[in-house]
Design a protein around this motif. Sequence first.
Motif, PDB file in Angstrom:
ATOM      1  N   ALA A   1      -4.189   6.239  -6.671  1.00  0.00           N
ATOM      2  CA  ALA A   1      -4.183   6.136  -8.134  1.00  0.00           C
ATOM      3  C   ALA A   1      -4.718   4.790  -8.629  1.00  0.00           C
ATOM      4  O   ALA A   1      -4.820   4.574  -9.829  1.00  0.00           O
ATOM      5  CB  ALA A   1      -2.767   6.345  -8.656  1.00  0.00           C
TER       6      ALA A   1
ATOM      7  N   ASN B   1       1.315   4.775  -4.290  1.00  0.00           N
ATOM      8  CA  ASN B   1       0.310   5.818  -4.504  1.00  0.00           C
ATOM      9  C   ASN B   1      -1.083   5.193  -4.533  1.00  0.00           C
ATOM     10  O   ASN B   1      -1.718   5.112  -5.587  1.00  0.00           O
ATOM     11  CB  ASN B   1       0.566   6.533  -5.841  1.00  0.00           C
ATOM     12  CG  ASN B   1       1.946   7.123  -5.939  1.00  0.00           C
ATOM     13  OD1 ASN B   1       2.179   8.208  -5.440  1.00  0.00           O
ATOM     14  ND2 ASN B   1       2.860   6.407  -6.562  1.00  0.00           N
TER      15      ASN B   1
ATOM     16  N   HIS C   1       1.501   8.476 -16.167  1.00  0.00           N
ATOM     17  CA  HIS C   1       2.220   8.586 -14.894  1.00  0.00           C
ATOM     18  C   HIS C   1       3.717   8.329 -15.042  1.00  0.00           C
ATOM     19  O   HIS C   1       4.459   8.441 -14.077  1.00  0.00           O
ATOM     20  CB  HIS C   1       1.634   7.613 -13.866  1.00  0.00           C
ATOM     21  CG  HIS C   1       0.306   8.045 -13.331  1.00  0.00           C
ATOM     22  ND1 HIS C   1       0.163   9.063 -12.422  1.00  0.00           N
ATOM     23  CD2 HIS C   1      -0.952   7.592 -13.576  1.00  0.00           C
ATOM     24  CE1 HIS C   1      -1.120   9.217 -12.120  1.00  0.00           C
ATOM     25  NE2 HIS C   1      -1.812   8.348 -12.815  1.00  0.00           N
TER      26      HIS C   1
END
Length: 133
Positions: A52, A49, A101
């Motif tokens: 992020a 990701n 997360h």
Amino acid sequence: MAGVLAEAFTEGRCALAGIKQSLRCVRKPCGGVAKAAFEGSVDDFVAANPGAEAQLYNRVKQCGHCRKVCAYTLATCNGCGADLASVDESRTPNVFMGFAHGIARAGFPLRASTRLETEDVLVFDDPLVLAGC
């Protein structure tokens, strides 16, 4: 803001003042989930990701004298007072965003005991025991 936070601010209190009164201080897990949402490290999560990355690392300077990790904006170490002007900026995992997360680890297991979780508020034990009860 809604719920508990809105009530606290409406009454002119600190946001946590109304919540903390009903919480106990204990050193044992209570609540949360047993399995991480992402079974990997912060680095693994960022690889999967990339957007992020800015959230998941803290910009820091590590003191060469006492090894304390300090904010990258500091000119002197807030642990021993050593000069940080010539120390290169580096980064460390942002533990709290790792929790947010659901990441499994950041050099150590990211496990925390939740005390209260609503749509507006998340209260959990300090896993590094940096805050006193």
